[in-house]
Write an enzyme that holds these catalytic residues in place. Structure first.
Site, PDB file in Angstrom:
ATOM      1  CG  HIS A  61      23.095  -2.377  39.171  1.00  0.00           C
ATOM      2  ND1 HIS A  61      23.101  -3.412  40.093  1.00  0.00           N
ATOM      3  CD2 HIS A  61      23.558  -2.904  38.010  1.00  0.00           C
ATOM      4  CE1 HIS A  61      23.556  -4.511  39.493  1.00  0.00           C
ATOM      5  NE2 HIS A  61      23.835  -4.233  38.237  1.00  0.00           N
ATOM      6  CB  CYS A 175      25.152  -4.843  42.669  1.00  0.00           C
ATOM      7  SG  CYS A 175      24.694  -3.129  43.080  1.00  0.00           S
TER       8      CYS A 175
END
Length: 302
Positions: A61, A175
């Site tokens: 992430h 993301c």
């Protein structure tokens, strides 16, 4: 990825296990003369729950951090799913509703503080550039525009083959793509990035040329194609959204099995359905370098 005029209201049916952006705040206006450090942040997905497990799979992430020289305050900015990843990847099949029901939105989250321990423990916290407060404020305006018009999360990248120069049929929107857009915006505003290696995770499906099937109304509406509607529902049936990551991966393997055995995948992208004639190697999770950007205006001294 298509831009939309506004963000739709979320349906009360769509519930998130973890509140989206619980400590989020508005992006503050910085003094024009402030000097702000920009940090690249990366850590394994769901690390708070599973430790470094997904770090070994390189499922990461990404976020970006800022530190104001004038105030000494730190901030984190990231982009992620409103209703967790499973909901953005697979629809719900609701009783009494013909069409699959999607709980799919992604958005930016901005909050004060950088959790140094989280990003450093199994990931990355590294200075990539320094910008002025004026540049930060222009970036903040862009974030609002980007957030209001780029509203749907898209897990999959779809390519013709693993070859580097292969045709990309569909690009993911998640993301890391937000972080890359943010870096590019900063570069266009004049930020000069350090020469460091930056890698990102992509989940790629491999397919022959996609076949356009229609939208929800044309397939599932009163004049819809009953056979196609049934095939799409049947395809999604094993992949009900899950709250637990373990369930998500169990079903991910079911989907891979079906995709490989039947060479088929139904993709919902920008509110339209497509048929993907799948081909070997079907699915790959890659962690590859994407260089930090060079500004389009920097050469003109802007």
């Amino acid at each position: 990825h298509r831009r939309f005029d506004y963000r739709p209201q979320t349906d009360p049916y769509c519930q998130a296990r973890y509140t989206f952006c619980p400590t989020g705040s508005a992006i503050p206006a910085m003094k024009a003369e402030d000097v702000i450090e920009v940090y690249r942040l990366q850590a394994p997905v769901w690390e708070f729950k599973y430790g470094d497990l997904l770090g070994h799979l390189k499922i990461m992430h990404d976020a970006v951090g800022f530190k104001s020289s004038l105030t000494g305050k730190n901030y984190t900015m990231e982009w992620y799913e409103l209703f967790q990843l499973g909901n953005c990847t697979f629809p719900h099949l609701r009783p009494g509703m013909d069409a699959p029901f999607w709980c799919n939105q992604g958005a930016a989250c901005f909050y004060e503080g950088i959790d140094d321990a989280h990003w450093k423990a199994n990931g990355t916290l590294v200075l990539v550039t320094t910008i002025s407060g004026a540049m930060f404020n222009k970036m903040a305006q862009w974030v609002k525009y980007d957030n209001d018009t780029g509203i749907y999360y898209e897990t999959w990248t779809v390519q013709a083959s693993p070859d580097k120069k292969s045709t990309v049929w569909f690009d993911s929107y998640e993301c890391s793509k937000f972080i890359l857009r943010t870096y590019q915006k900063l570069a266009d505003l004049g930020a000069v990035f350090k020469k460091i290696q930056t890698n990102y995770t992509s989940i790629i499906l491999f397919s022959g040329e996609p076949i356009y099937l229609g939208n929800e109304t044309s397939i599932f509406g009163p004049q819809g194609n009953k056979t196609l509607a049934a095939a799409i529902r049947d395809f999604y049936n094993p992949f009900k959204p899950h709250h637990s990551v373990r369930e998500f991966f169990v079903d991910l393997f079911k989907i891979i099995d079906r995709v490989i055995l039947n060479h088929q995948f139904y993709l919902f992208y920008n509110l339209e359905y497509w048929f993907l004639p799948m081909k070997s190697p079907y699915l790959k999770i890659i962690y590859e370098e994407v260089p930090l950007p060079v500004g389009s205006k920097a050469s003109f001294g802007v």
